[in-house]
Design a protein around this motif. Sequence first.
Motif, short mmCIF file in Angstrom:
data_model
loop_
_atom_site.label_atom_id
_atom_site.label_comp_id
_atom_site.label_asym_id
_atom_site.label_seq_id
_atom_site.Cartn_x
_atom_site.Cartn_y
_atom_site.Cartn_z
N TYR A 16 51.05 -38.93 -3.77
CA TYR A 16 52.29 -39.16 -4.49
C TYR A 16 52.46 -38.23 -5.69
N LYS A 17 51.54 -37.30 -5.84
CA LYS A 17 51.64 -36.28 -6.87
C LYS A 17 51.38 -34.92 -6.23
N THR A 18 51.81 -33.87 -6.90
CA THR A 18 51.65 -32.54 -6.32
C THR A 18 50.19 -32.12 -6.35
N PRO A 19 49.57 -31.87 -5.20
CA PRO A 19 48.17 -31.43 -5.19
C PRO A 19 48.07 -29.96 -5.59
N THR A 20 46.99 -29.63 -6.26
CA THR A 20 46.77 -28.23 -6.66
C THR A 20 45.43 -27.70 -6.18
N PHE A 21 44.53 -28.58 -5.70
CA PHE A 21 43.24 -28.10 -5.21
C PHE A 21 42.66 -29.12 -4.24
N LEU A 22 41.95 -28.59 -3.23
CA LEU A 22 41.30 -29.44 -2.23
C LEU A 22 39.86 -28.99 -2.08
N ALA A 23 38.93 -29.96 -2.15
CA ALA A 23 37.51 -29.65 -1.98
C ALA A 23 36.88 -30.73 -1.12
N VAL A 24 35.88 -30.33 -0.32
CA VAL A 24 35.12 -31.26 0.52
C VAL A 24 33.66 -31.13 0.13
N SER A 25 33.00 -32.26 -0.12
CA SER A 25 31.61 -32.22 -0.58
C SER A 25 30.68 -31.82 0.55
N GLN A 26 29.47 -31.39 0.16
CA GLN A 26 28.48 -31.00 1.15
C GLN A 26 27.81 -32.21 1.76
N ARG A 27 27.54 -33.22 0.94
CA ARG A 27 26.90 -34.44 1.45
C ARG A 27 27.97 -35.42 1.89
N HIS A 28 27.69 -36.14 2.93
CA HIS A 28 28.63 -37.07 3.54
C HIS A 28 29.92 -36.31 3.85
N LEU A 29 31.03 -36.97 3.70
CA LEU A 29 32.31 -36.29 3.89
C LEU A 29 33.26 -36.83 2.83
N ASN A 30 32.94 -36.51 1.59
CA ASN A 30 33.78 -36.92 0.47
C ASN A 30 34.78 -35.82 0.17
N ILE A 31 36.02 -36.23 -0.10
CA ILE A 31 37.11 -35.30 -0.36
C ILE A 31 37.56 -35.46 -1.79
N VAL A 32 37.80 -34.35 -2.47
CA VAL A 32 38.31 -34.36 -3.84
C VAL A 32 39.61 -33.58 -3.85
N VAL A 33 40.66 -34.21 -4.38
CA VAL A 33 41.96 -33.55 -4.50
C VAL A 33 42.33 -33.50 -5.97
N GLY A 34 42.63 -32.29 -6.46
CA GLY A 34 43.11 -32.13 -7.83
C GLY A 34 44.62 -32.12 -7.86
N PHE A 35 45.21 -32.67 -8.93
CA PHE A 35 46.66 -32.79 -9.02
C PHE A 35 47.19 -32.05 -10.24
N GLU A 36 48.51 -31.91 -10.27
CA GLU A 36 49.14 -31.10 -11.31
C GLU A 36 49.09 -31.76 -12.69
N ASP A 37 48.85 -33.04 -12.75
CA ASP A 37 48.77 -33.70 -14.06
C ASP A 37 47.33 -33.74 -14.59
N GLY A 38 46.41 -33.06 -13.92
CA GLY A 38 45.04 -33.00 -14.39
C GLY A 38 44.18 -34.16 -13.93
N SER A 39 44.63 -34.93 -12.97
CA SER A 39 43.85 -36.05 -12.46
C SER A 39 43.20 -35.66 -11.13
N LEU A 40 42.20 -36.44 -10.76
CA LEU A 40 41.49 -36.21 -9.51
C LEU A 40 41.57 -37.47 -8.64
N GLY A 41 41.75 -37.26 -7.35
CA GLY A 41 41.63 -38.35 -6.39
C GLY A 41 40.44 -38.09 -5.49
N THR A 42 39.62 -39.10 -5.27
CA THR A 42 38.45 -38.93 -4.41
C THR A 42 38.56 -39.85 -3.20
N TYR A 43 38.16 -39.33 -2.07
CA TYR A 43 38.28 -40.05 -0.80
C TYR A 43 37.00 -39.83 0.00
N THR A 44 36.76 -40.71 0.94
CA THR A 44 35.67 -40.50 1.88
C THR A 44 36.20 -40.74 3.28
N VAL A 45 35.51 -40.21 4.26
CA VAL A 45 35.93 -40.33 5.65
C VAL A 45 34.91 -41.19 6.39
#
Length: 1744
Positions: free
Chosen positions: A1618-1647
Motif C-alpha cells: 500500500y506504499k510505493t516500494p523502492t527496494f527489494l531484497a531476499v535473505s540468504q537464510r530461509h526465504l525472508n523478503i525485505v521491501v523498502g518503501f518511499e517513506d523510509g519504512s521496511l516491510g518484512t515477509y517470509t515464504v
Amino acid sequence: MWPSGASSRLPCPRDSALRRAAFSGNLYALPPHLVPTGRCVRVFISANPEDTVAERNALKEQIYPKLREFCRENYGMEFQAIDLYWGVSPEEWDCPELQKTRMRLLEDCLKTSAGPCFVGLLGEKYGTIRIPGEVESSEFEMILDAAIEAKLETRTLEEWYCRDENSVPPAYYLRPKEEMLSNHHNPTDSSTSSANVKKWQAVAEEIKHIFNTAVKLLHEKGKLKTSQAKRYLSSALEDEFDFALGKQTAAFLKKCVCYIRKISNIERHVKIPEMGKYTDVIKVENKNTRDPEALEKLVKLRDEFIPTIVASSNLRVYTSVTHCDMKLGYSQEVENHYVDGLGKQFYEDMIDIIQATVQQNFDIETDSLYDEILQNLSLCRTYSLFYEYRCEALHLIHKYIQPCKSGHINPLVVYGGACTGKTLLLAEAAKKAWSWLHKEMASDSDPVVIVRFVGSTEMSSDLSNLLQSLCEQLAENYQCLLQNLPKKVRDLHELFLNLLNESSFHRPLIIILDSLEQLSDTDDARKLWWLPIHLPRTVRIIISTLPNKHGILQKLRCLIHNEDNYIELITRDRKMCSQILKHQLLGVKRKVTSGQQIYVNEAFSRCTLPMFVNLTFREVRTWRSHKDVNDSTLSITVHENIEHLFWSLENKCGPNIVSRALGYITLAKTGLSEVELEDILALDNSVMRELLAGMKPSNPLRIPYTVIAHLKEHLTGYLIERHVRNVTLLVWSNRQLHLIAQKRYLSNDEELQEMHTNMAEYFLGFWSGGRKKTLYDEHHYFENCISNENRGIHDQENHFNNESAFDRQAPEQPWAFQCNPLEPDIFFVNHRKMTELLHHLTRSGMMDELMSGLAMNFSWLYTMIKIGQFDRALGDIEVAYNYSQQKELKFLASTLQSIKNKILKYPGSLSAELQQILLPVVSSLPKFRNLLMECNKDGPKYCSIVPLHSSMDVNYIPERLSLSSSSLHVTEVLPTYSPNIIIAALENGSISTWDVESRQLLRRITTTQFVIIGMKLTTDEKYLVVSTTKNTLLIYDNLNSCLLSEVEVKGSKHSGIGAGSNVINGFTLSNTHALAWLEASKDVNVIDLLYGWPLYNFHCWYEVTCIRCSPDGQYAFCGQYLNTTTIFNLSSGEKLSTVTSEFSGGFVKSILVLDNTQEVVMIDNEGSLSVWNIEEITNPQLTEEFDCTKEDTDVVSIELSEDQSAILICKASSIELLDTRMWKVSEKFRAKHNEKFIFAVLSKNCDCIIASMENTSSIFVWRRDTGQCMASLQEISGNIVKLVKSSHHNLLLSLTISGVLSIWDIDILTAMSNIDKTGKAVQAVLVTSRGDYIYSLDGSDSIQKWNFNTGFIESAFRHEGIVEHCVLTAAAELMVTSDDKCNQYVWHTGSGENILRISGQRISQLLITHNDQFIVSLCEQNASRVWRLATGHKVCNILAALKNALITTANTFVVGMTKNKLLAVSLWTGSITKKYCCDDGATIVNFKLIPDCPEFVVFITSTETVNIWSLAEETVCRRVQLPCNFLKNLDDFQISPNGKLGIVTHGDEKINILDLHSGKLRIVQAPGIIWKHSLSCDGRYLVYICFCSGEEDEDNSISSLIVMRLADGKNIGACSLYKTPTFLAVSQRHLNIVVGFEDGSLGTYTVVDRVDATLKIKIATSNSRQIFSTKPHIFRPKCNHCNFKILPDCLWRESTEVFARDSPITVSDSGEGTETTPTKKHNFCYEKMCSAIDCRGQSFANDS
C-alpha cells in the motif's frame, strides 16, 4: 464445495433434469425428498436385542462416529444409524408400539437414505414371536375360541385385550401397561418397578403362548391363511429381513449388508445359563434345551431365505463362525474378538457402499439460487400434504390461472386470518399449477411456476434479495443473459418487470408469494410499490396476506379495485368440519361413537378453523369407544388444542425431555436436524439426568433414538421436515405452534440462556473429539456417594472427574469440511454452523467465544469470502459488535471493507492482507492476537507469503456526527461510558444524547428558557448537571432525562457580589455533590445532588479559579488566585488547610490528585508546578516546585496519565512531560514559529502525544522518544476548535468549526507510531547472513540498523556525507561504508564504534571477498584498490575501470564489464588475467556469476545472445540465441544458483524463463507490470513486485508482492503493498523478503510453501513473531546514534596511502598476510558443471 472441486465432474443428465424441473417449478418431476443426493445416510440396524448387545454397543461407541465424520468431510451430509433397541429397557422390547415404530422407520430408511440403508445382524437366536398390539375382532374371537378349544387358560388374554368399536372394522387392542400395572409411572420406586417387570414378563409369555398355540391350530384347520398366521408366528427380526430384502431390485440390494454369526457346537453349551442370551432356549424336564421350533425358523431364514436373495443379487453377506470355549462356552473373550472383527468389516463395507452410491453434490454448495428454489419447493410439497379442505378457493385459483386473450390481468390476492389455511392452499395451488397449465395448453407447452414462502428463508425475507432471486430464476428459465445484477432495489424492480415480458403462451409464468406480511420493511417493501399491478397476458401473480397486518391488504385494495381478484378464506360451517373429520378418521380406519360425536359437534360450533379441525382429529383418533367424554374433553380454541397436544406429549415422554427438545427446535434460527437434536439433548445435563434416573451412566452418554421417534410421530404434521443445503431440518409448520412453544418452553430467562449456551457450545465443537462433559455437579455427586461405605470421601474426590464426566460423542464443527488436505480449496461448507452459531453466541452472552470462535476466526472469514458471502460476513461482524462493543470488531469491519475487491478476486490472499493491516495495531488492539495467530496457522494453506512486520500506515476514518451548523452554537460535548454515545449541549438550550455510530438521536432535553454555559456528568453517570446564565444549576436524571431540581448559585455577601451581577464561573462534581462558584467570587456553593439542596458554602481566601474533588469524594481542593489552594472536608464543610506556592504571580489553573502517592499537584496558568504531600491532610508538606514563568504563553490543557506516572502540560507554544516518580521534565517539545497548540493528550502507554494546532484541520501523532511526527490525520469537515478526551474508552472527541463532532480511537492513533520509518526512501538494504539484522541506506548521512525480530531501528551510523555504498562481513560483525565526501568507514556493528576511517577517493562500488579478508574499492576516476580489512593496508591497485563488478566465490577474481569487454582481474596482483572481447561491435549488456560453479560467467550481449564463459579455459562453452528484439527495454537478469535457468524481465507483464541447457524460453504472465524481481538463494522461487495495470485499484494498493514457484510456474502467494516500494531484497537464510518503501519504512515477509514440509515450521520457530507475546506492550528500545571519527586514520593518494600517527590499526605479520592471500583454484570445464551443481545442491540442502 467450491467450484474448483465441481469443475472436475460433469453433471450427469439426471442432475440436469432435476435442476430444470426445480427451476420451472414442476414438483411432479422431482424425487420425494427433493435433494438430488438424498438428505443423509440413514442405516437401519435390524437385530435381536438380546444377543447383539456387545456388537451394537461397540458400533455405537467406536464405528458410527468415524462414519459420521467421513460422510461430513467427503459429502457434506450426516450419517445416522437407527438402532431402536439401544437405550431401551429390556421389558419394552416386546412393546407393540416399539415394533410398529421400527417398521415405520425401516420403511423410511429404505426410501430416503442416500447410501447404505439396511444392516442385518443375525446370530444363533431367532427371537420370540411378537405380541400383537391390535387384532380385528373377528380374528381375535376366532383365536380366543381356538385357545379355549385347546384347553388354554384365556383369562389373561381377556383381561389385557379390550374391544374397541371406534376401530374400523372393530378390533381388540392391548391395554397399556400404565392402565394394568400399579404405579407403573414411578420408576424411582424400585420394589414396585421390579414387581411390575416380573408381572409383565409372565403376562407377555402367557399371551405369546396362547397366540402361538391358537394360531397354529387355526392354520392347521385352514381357518387362517399362511400370510395371516405369519403375522402372529414370526419374530420381529424375520419381519424386518423380509420387508427389507424381499421383493427388492438388485440395484437396491447393493445398499444392504447382512452379518451372520454362527457359533459352532452351541448345543453342547446350552446348559450354561448365560448361553440363553445367544440362542432360543426352552425348559424340558427342568433342563435347558434348544427350542427346535425357533431353530427351524432360524435355519429357514438364515440358510434358505438369505442365500436365495444372494443368488439373484449383489447383496453383501458375511458369515463368521466362532468357537466356544470348552468350559465357559461363548465367553467374553470370544465375543470381544468377534466384535472387533465385525467393527472393522462394518466400517469398510459402509465406506465402500457410500462411495459407490452417494454422489458428491456440488450444485447446492455453489449455487445459492438453486438451494433457495429447493428450499421453497420442499416447503411447498410438505404443506400440500396437509391440505385437507376441498374448497371453492382452489377452484377460483384454477380459474384465474387459465389462459385468456382479453381483459386486464391483475394479481390475485388471497387473505384470511391466522390458521385459516392460506399457506396450505397456496402450496396446493403451486403443486398443481404446472400440471393444470400443461393439460389445458398445447402438449409441448412448458409452464414456469415460481413459489416463495416469504420469510421462510434468508433470500425471501427482504425485498432486495427476493427480487434478486426472482430475477435470476426468471433469467435462467427464459434464457436471458445477465452480466451483472443491479445492486439498487429500484434497478432490480425494473429488471423484474422486463423479465416478466419474456413469458409467452408456450412458456406461461405463475408467481406465488405467500405471507407478504413477513416481508421486512426495508426499502419500503410493505408499501408494495414493487408489485406489478398490470400483468402481461401470460403472467399470473398470486399473493397471500393477513387482513390486518402492516396495512398490506388496505394498500392492495387501493392498487387493485376489481373484487374478483380477492379471495377471502372464511371459517367453514360445523357440518363441513364434521364431514372432514369423518373423512380423516376413515383414512386411518377410525371413527367415533354417536355419543362422542355430540361433543365433537359442540367443539366445532365454537371454532371451525382448518387447524382446529386438524388438531381435533389428532385428539379424537386416539379415543377408544369406551372412553368417557364430557364438555371439557375437547379444547375449544386452537391455542388450547396446541397446549393439550404438548401436554399429552409430555405425559408420554417426560416433561423435561419434551420441554428441552421442543425448546431447542424453537430456539434454533432455522430449525434442527434429527442428528443435531440428538447431539444437543445428549449435551443437556438436565435431560440426561431425567433419562438416567435410577441408572448408572456409562460412556458414551447418548439419548435413545426412540425419544426422537416419539417426538416426530406425535407431532406429525406440526413438526415438519424442511430441506436446506443437503440437511433436513425439523421446523414448526405454523407460526402459532412456534409462538406457543416459545411461550411454554422458553419463558424462563435462566433456562433460556443455558439452552443458548448448550447450542453455542455444540456448534463451536466444544465437546467434540472425545472431550468429556460433567454430568453431575460436585455437590450432587458427593451427596449420592456419601452413603458408600467402601470408599471414603477422599477417594470420591479423586474419582470425581472420571466418574462424573462422560463423552457425549458431539461431532467436530469446522467451518468447512476438507475433502482432501492437499487441496484446501475443495471443501464442503458447514452451513449449519454458519447459520446458527452467531445467533446463539450473542444470546448466551459468550462474548469471548463470539470474538475467538466467530468474528475473529480466520477460517470463518476465509470460508465466507470463498463462498461469496462477504457482505453477510460483514453483517455478522456488525451484529457481534453491537452485542460486545469491542472496538477490534469495528476496526476489522472497516479493514475488510477496505480490502474487499482484493480478497474477492484472490480469496487466498486474505491472511496476508489481514496481517499487513493488523500487525501494526495489535499492540494497541490486543484482541487481534488470536486472529493473527490463526492467520499464521491456516493462512499458508492458501497463501505462502506471511508478513512478519508490516510497515503499512493505518487507514483510519473516525465516526462523525453533525451537531450544528457552527461550532459557536455548541456549548459542551461530553463522552459517556458507552463508546458511541455522547451528550451535546447547544446554546439554544437543547441537550441531546446521540449514538454517533448510527447517527440516531436517543434522548433530548429542552431548556429553552435558559442559556447553557456548562455541563458535566457524575462519574457514575447518574446525574447530568447543567449551568445556565441565570446562575442556576439544573440537575437531571441522566438515564430518564427528567429534571430533578433547579438550584440557584449565590455569591458571597461580604464581597458585595449579588446574585445577578456575575454568572457562574465554573462547577465540578463528585458522585453526590455539586460545587459551583461565580465569577470573582471567594465562595463555593456545595449542593446535594440527591435532594437538590444547598448544603453550605466554602469560604476561600481569594477568588476561586478551579476545584478538584478527591477520588473518594471526601475532600475538595479549591484553587484560587495567588497560587493558593484551600482544602475542605466535603461531607462536613470544614476548612482543613490552605497552601500557597512561592510563584504566586498567577492563579491555579488545575489541581491533580495522585491517590497512589497521596500527593496533590497545583499547576498555575503559566505552567509552574508545586507538589504537596497530603498524608496529613491538615498540614500538607511541599515536596517539589518548578518555576516555568520564563515562557510567555499560558497553559491550554493538562493531563495526568492513567498510571499517574507522567503529567502532560500543553502550552500554546510547547508541550512538557513531567515524570512524577522523579519529578523532573522528561521531554519537551516546541511548536514551530507562528504555530500554536490548542490541545494535547497522552496515549494509554504514554509513548505518543496526540495534539491539534490552531487554525488546522489535522490531528497529529508524535513519537515521544524521537519527537517524530508519525501521522497527520485530516479532519475533512474543517479546522478543529475543541478536543475532549474520554478516559472510559481511550477516545478523543474533536469538534470542528463547522459543528461536526468526530470520535477518534486513541489506541488506533497510537498504533500509527508503532512503525519505524526514516522519512526518506529506502535505496538499498543488506540482510545479515543469519537474518537477525537489516541495514538500510536512504540517501541520508546515516545507515539504519533494524532488528529483524522486532522491526525497530536499534542503531543509526552517522557519516560525514551522504552514504552511497555499504558491505557486510559474513558474520555481520564489521560493516564497510563509503560516502560522497570521499570517505570510507569500517564500523563495529555491535558496539557502533567507527574503527577505521579512510579518506581520499570517491568510491563507485564496494565489494568484499567471501572470506571477509579483503575489500575492493572501485573508483571511476582514480585507480581502484584491493585492501586488507584487518589492517586497512593496500594489497594491490586495479587500473581497469570496471562496472557492475562481482567477486568469484573462490575469492580469485573480481569480474567486471566495460563497453565490449568482460574482464577478470586478479585480486592479488590487480592485473587483468582473463578477458573476453565481443566481435562485430557488440556490447555486453549484463552478466552474472553462477554461484554453484565459481569458474563460469553468464553474460548477455547486444546481439541478443546468452553466453556461458569459462574463466579457466577462457572460452565460451555455450551460446543461446534469443528471439529478435528480446533485449529491448531489458530491465533485470538473474541466474539460478545451478546455472540452469535465467530469469529476464523487460519492465512489462511477462516473466521470461530461459533454460540455459536446452535454450527453451518459457513466458509466464504476471498480473501487472514487473518492477523488480529476485531469485531465492536455492533458485526454487522467484520473488517479484509488480504494479497494477489498467484501472486504478479501488483498494488503494499501489503494487503487489508475489512469489512464484519455478517448478510449476504457479504463484503461491500474493500480498498487496500500500506504499510505493523502492527496494527489494531476499535473505540468504530461509526465504525472508525485505521491501523498502518511499517513506523510509521496511516491510518484512517470509515464504511458507505448503508443498515444502521443511518450511512449514518456519513461522512457529521464528523469533520475528514476538509481537504475539502475551505482554500488554512491546517496549521500543532507544535508538543508539553512532558517530563517525572526526579525523581520518588513513589518507589515499594516487597510488599510496598515508596512515595517521595515532591510527589504531596495527600492521599484521607477514605470515598472516600469506594465509589470507587470495588463492587460485582449479577450474572446471563446462561439461563437468552439472555434476558440480548436483554436489553443491546437496550440500546446500544440508546446510539450510
